[in-house]
Structure formats: structure tokens, C-alpha cells
Write a protein that holds these residues in place. Structure first.
Motif, PDB file in Angstrom:
ATOM      1  N   THR A 229      32.690 -39.234  -4.366  1.00  0.00           N
ATOM      2  CA  THR A 229      31.798 -38.134  -4.704  1.00  0.00           C
ATOM      3  C   THR A 229      31.789 -37.911  -6.201  1.00  0.00           C
ATOM      4  N   GLU A 230      30.770 -37.225  -6.676  1.00  0.00           N
ATOM      5  CA  GLU A 230      30.671 -36.916  -8.094  1.00  0.00           C
ATOM      6  C   GLU A 230      31.511 -35.686  -8.417  1.00  0.00           C
ATOM      7  N   PRO A 231      31.995 -35.579  -9.695  1.00  0.00           N
ATOM      8  CA  PRO A 231      32.737 -34.380 -10.080  1.00  0.00           C
ATOM      9  C   PRO A 231      31.904 -33.120  -9.833  1.00  0.00           C
ATOM     10  N   GLY A 232      32.534 -32.102  -9.271  1.00  0.00           N
ATOM     11  CA  GLY A 232      31.851 -30.846  -9.006  1.00  0.00           C
ATOM     12  C   GLY A 232      31.344 -30.703  -7.585  1.00  0.00           C
ATOM     13  N   PHE A 233      31.281 -31.828  -6.815  1.00  0.00           N
ATOM     14  CA  PHE A 233      30.775 -31.730  -5.446  1.00  0.00           C
ATOM     15  C   PHE A 233      31.662 -30.824  -4.611  1.00  0.00           C
ATOM     16  N   TYR A 234      32.968 -31.081  -4.620  1.00  0.00           N
ATOM     17  CA  TYR A 234      33.860 -30.271  -3.789  1.00  0.00           C
ATOM     18  C   TYR A 234      33.990 -28.857  -4.340  1.00  0.00           C
ATOM     19  N   GLY A 235      33.881 -28.722  -5.655  1.00  0.00           N
ATOM     20  CA  GLY A 235      34.024 -27.413  -6.271  1.00  0.00           C
ATOM     21  C   GLY A 235      32.964 -26.409  -5.855  1.00  0.00           C
ATOM     22  N   GLN A 236      31.802 -26.898  -5.394  1.00  0.00           N
ATOM     23  CA  GLN A 236      30.758 -25.971  -4.979  1.00  0.00           C
ATOM     24  C   GLN A 236      31.122 -25.221  -3.693  1.00  0.00           C
ATOM     25  N   TYR A 237      32.204 -25.646  -3.017  1.00  0.00           N
ATOM     26  CA  TYR A 237      32.641 -24.970  -1.794  1.00  0.00           C
ATOM     27  C   TYR A 237      33.835 -24.052  -2.053  1.00  0.00           C
ATOM     28  N   TYR A 238      34.084 -23.760  -3.317  1.00  0.00           N
ATOM     29  CA  TYR A 238      35.223 -22.887  -3.637  1.00  0.00           C
ATOM     30  C   TYR A 238      35.079 -21.527  -2.980  1.00  0.00           C
ATOM     31  N   GLU A 239      33.900 -20.918  -3.005  1.00  0.00           N
ATOM     32  CA  GLU A 239      33.716 -19.582  -2.437  1.00  0.00           C
ATOM     33  C   GLU A 239      33.981 -19.577  -0.931  1.00  0.00           C
ATOM     34  N   GLU A 240      33.560 -20.654  -0.225  1.00  0.00           N
ATOM     35  CA  GLU A 240      33.799 -20.721   1.220  1.00  0.00           C
ATOM     36  C   GLU A 240      35.298 -20.763   1.532  1.00  0.00           C
ATOM     37  N   TRP A 241      36.034 -21.594   0.777  1.00  0.00           N
ATOM     38  CA  TRP A 241      37.486 -21.656   1.012  1.00  0.00           C
ATOM     39  C   TRP A 241      38.166 -20.364   0.613  1.00  0.00           C
ATOM     40  N   ASP A 242      37.725 -19.758  -0.457  1.00  0.00           N
ATOM     41  CA  ASP A 242      38.321 -18.499  -0.896  1.00  0.00           C
ATOM     42  C   ASP A 242      38.080 -17.394   0.136  1.00  0.00           C
ATOM     43  N   SER A 243      36.892 -17.383   0.733  1.00  0.00           N
ATOM     44  CA  SER A 243      36.586 -16.391   1.766  1.00  0.00           C
ATOM     45  C   SER A 243      37.464 -16.593   2.998  1.00  0.00           C
TER      46      SER A 243
END
Length: 314
Positions: A229-243
Motif C-alpha cells: 500500500t501507499e504511505p497514508g493508506f492505513y493512516g486514514q483509518y486512525y479515527e475508526e480505530w480511535d473510536s
């Protein structure tokens, strides 16, 4: 420093041309700009007459004159030598040839890469002024971009600090609520008797939520990317994991004994500080580095979520 500039540095005298007869002496007369390797700026211009070679820099208004000697070699090649003022000895400058009447290709040079070229110019003063204006414009744009990145980083740091403060304040309020709540023995016994069934069910439910979230992310990654994956792909799901992590935390607050939860809360605060400190220390000068930082936050939050589910909702 431009290699030719190094050679000309310190030559502050005027001398007379010494050139051998041949086909290139007339062709080399005139103005030339030294075109360097790709991504380097044009810094040097040469004005060659039958009496001297004058070196003019974009960043310096004082020209330097030297004497030179042109020697023709085989296949229309020629060699340029100059006189070293400190020793009086002749020194090799470069060997090249005319690709056409307006371009000289440098094949061998005294510290000059082969990719350098001399391009004929009609008006050196005009060329220098235009090059200086272009460089100043690029520097102004670069300075503006640096300031923009700095402001963005300041905003991000302030936002992260604000979020950390909110988390601490929330933890303090939750502690105050627990201290104010009265302990009812029967309710405590009922809660204890139901704890095994409740916790087991909670663990299964939250494991399912976490697994479904991770599976969805991986499915999207597989659809979008053939391999990595490209850098930043997984980071876009930070809010879901934080919730999801916050949901697990709220459950633990309601079922854990006060002393145990207080210890876990202290550990959680240490984890938050570690995560934010590591993120703040990560480089973020370019977009890909900022994206990698968000990937770190999302992955670290996911791991913490699974850790709390497995170790405290059992």
C-alpha cells in the motif's frame, strides 16, 4: 560550488590570449553560459575574445579575466588550458567539441562533469539578469512553501496537544464520577455474579468489531493495490480505530474494580504520551513523511485496542 567556479575562484588578473591556429578559434569567440547538471542552477557565464576569457557569475558583479590557450586535437576536438597565477604554470581546464556553432560539449574536464555544456548567448548581461530574477523567484517560492509547512506543523502540534489535554480531562472527570458514586453491596454482588458472562460476551463482541474493521481495511487495500500500500493508506483509518479504542475503554471503566482500573488508567496515559511523543519526533518535511506518521498512529491505536480486548475483556 559549480566546478568551473572553483577553478576560476581567486583568478583576479587580466591576461592575453595565446591560441594555436586551427578551425575552432573563431568559433569559440563570443558569450557562453555554462549549463550544469540537471537540477543545478546556472551560475557562470564566459565571455571569450581573442584577447582574454572573462568569467562572470550570477551572484557576483565583479568579473574575472584569465589568459587561455586553445589547442586543436583530432576529430575537431580542442583543449582549453589556463595559466595558474600562483605558479605561472599552464593548467588543463577542459576538452570538448562543437556539437554545432552554438553548443560546446565537454568531454573531459578538470573537476567538471561530462554533462556540462556551453551554450552560446547573444547578451550576457541580459541572460544574467534573467537568471538572477528566476533564482530569486524560486527562492521566494521555496521560502513561502517552507513557511506554509511550518504553520501546518504548528497547527498539527497544537491540535494533538489539545486532544491529549481533552483525554486527560476526560479521565479526571471519570475518576471524579467514580468517587462520588455510592458502593451498594448487593449491586456489587450482582455485578460480580454476572461479570463472567458479561465480560466474555463483551470480549467476543469487540473482537468481532475489531476483526471486521481490519478485514474491511485489508479488502480495500487488496482492491486498490497489487502489492504494498501507499504511505497514508492505513493512516486514514486512525479515527475508526480511535473510536473503537474509546468504546473498549468505556466498557472497562464500567466493569473493572476501581483500584485495577486506576492502575490501567495510569498505564493508558503513559501509552498515550509515548504515542504522541513518538509521532511528534517523526520527520514531516514532505507529504510522504506526514502520511507515514498517520500510518503509525493508526497501527499503534489498533494494536492497543486488541491488547485491551484480549487482556482485560476476558
Amino acid at each position: 560550488m559549480n566546478p568551473i567556479r572553483k577553478i576560476f575562484a581567486g583568478l583576479t588578473f587580466t591576461l592575453v590570449l595565446v591560441a594555436c591556429g586551427g578551425p575552432n578559434e573563431e568559433k569559440i569567440l563570443g558569450g557562453w553560459k555554462v549549463v550544469p547538471e540537471e537540477y543545478e542552477e546556472i551560475e557562470l557565464f564566459l565571455e571569450i575574445s581573442d584577447e582574454r576569457m572573462i568569467h562572470r557569475e550570477v551572484s557576483d558583479d565583479d568579473p574575472v579575466s584569465i589568459d587561455y590557450r586553445l589547442t586543436n586535437t583530432q576529430n575537431d576536438r580542442f583543449i582549453i588550458d589556463y595559466t595558474d597565477p600562483s605558479s605561472g604554470q599552464s593548467e588543463f581546464l577542459f576538452e570538448g567539441y562543437f556539437e554545432n556553432k552554438d553548443k560546446i560539449i565537454i568531454e573531459n574536464g578538470n573537476g567538471i562533469p561530462d554533462s556540462y555544456e556551453l551554450i552560446r548567448v547573444d547578451n550576457i548581461a541580459k541572460e544574467i539578469a534573467e537568471e538572477k530574477a528566476r533564482q530569486e523567484k524560486e527562492e521566494a517560492a521555496a521560502s513561502k512553501e517552507r513557511e506554509k509547512k511550518y504553520q501546518e506543523e504548528q497547527k498539527r502540534a497544537a491540535k494533538e496537544e489539545e486532544k491529549l489535554q481533552e483525554e486527560k480531562e476526560l479521565a479526571e472527570k471519570e475518576e471524579e464520577k467514580r468517587q462520588e458514586a455510592s458502593a451498594d453491596e448487593k449491586v456489587g454482588e450482582d455485578s460480580s455474579s454476572n461479570q463472567g458472562t458479561s465480560e466474555t460476551g463483551l470480549q467476543a463482541s469487540y473482537l468481532r468489531y475489531a476483526d471486521e474493521l481490519e478485514a474491511g481495511i485489508m479488502a480495500e487495500a487488496k482492491e486498490l493495490y497489487e502489492q504494498d500500500t501507499e504511505p497514508g493508506f492505513y493512516g486514514q483509518y486512525y479515527e475508526e480505530w480511535d473510536s473503537l479504542l474509546q468504546g473498549v475503554w468505556d466498557e472497562l471503566q464500567g466493569i473493572m474494580p476501581e483500584v485495577e482500573f486506576e492502575n490501567l488508567r495510569s498505564e493508558q496515559i503513559d501509552w498515550i504520551n509515548m504515542k504522541e511523543s513518538t509521532f511528534a519526533d517523526m520527520p514531516a518535511d514532505v507529504a510522504v513523511e506526514r502520511s507515514q506518521g498517520m500510518d503509525y498512529l493508526a497501527t499503534e491505536t489498533k494494536d492497543r485496542t486488541y491488547y485491551l480486548i484480549h487482556h482485560y475483556l476476558d
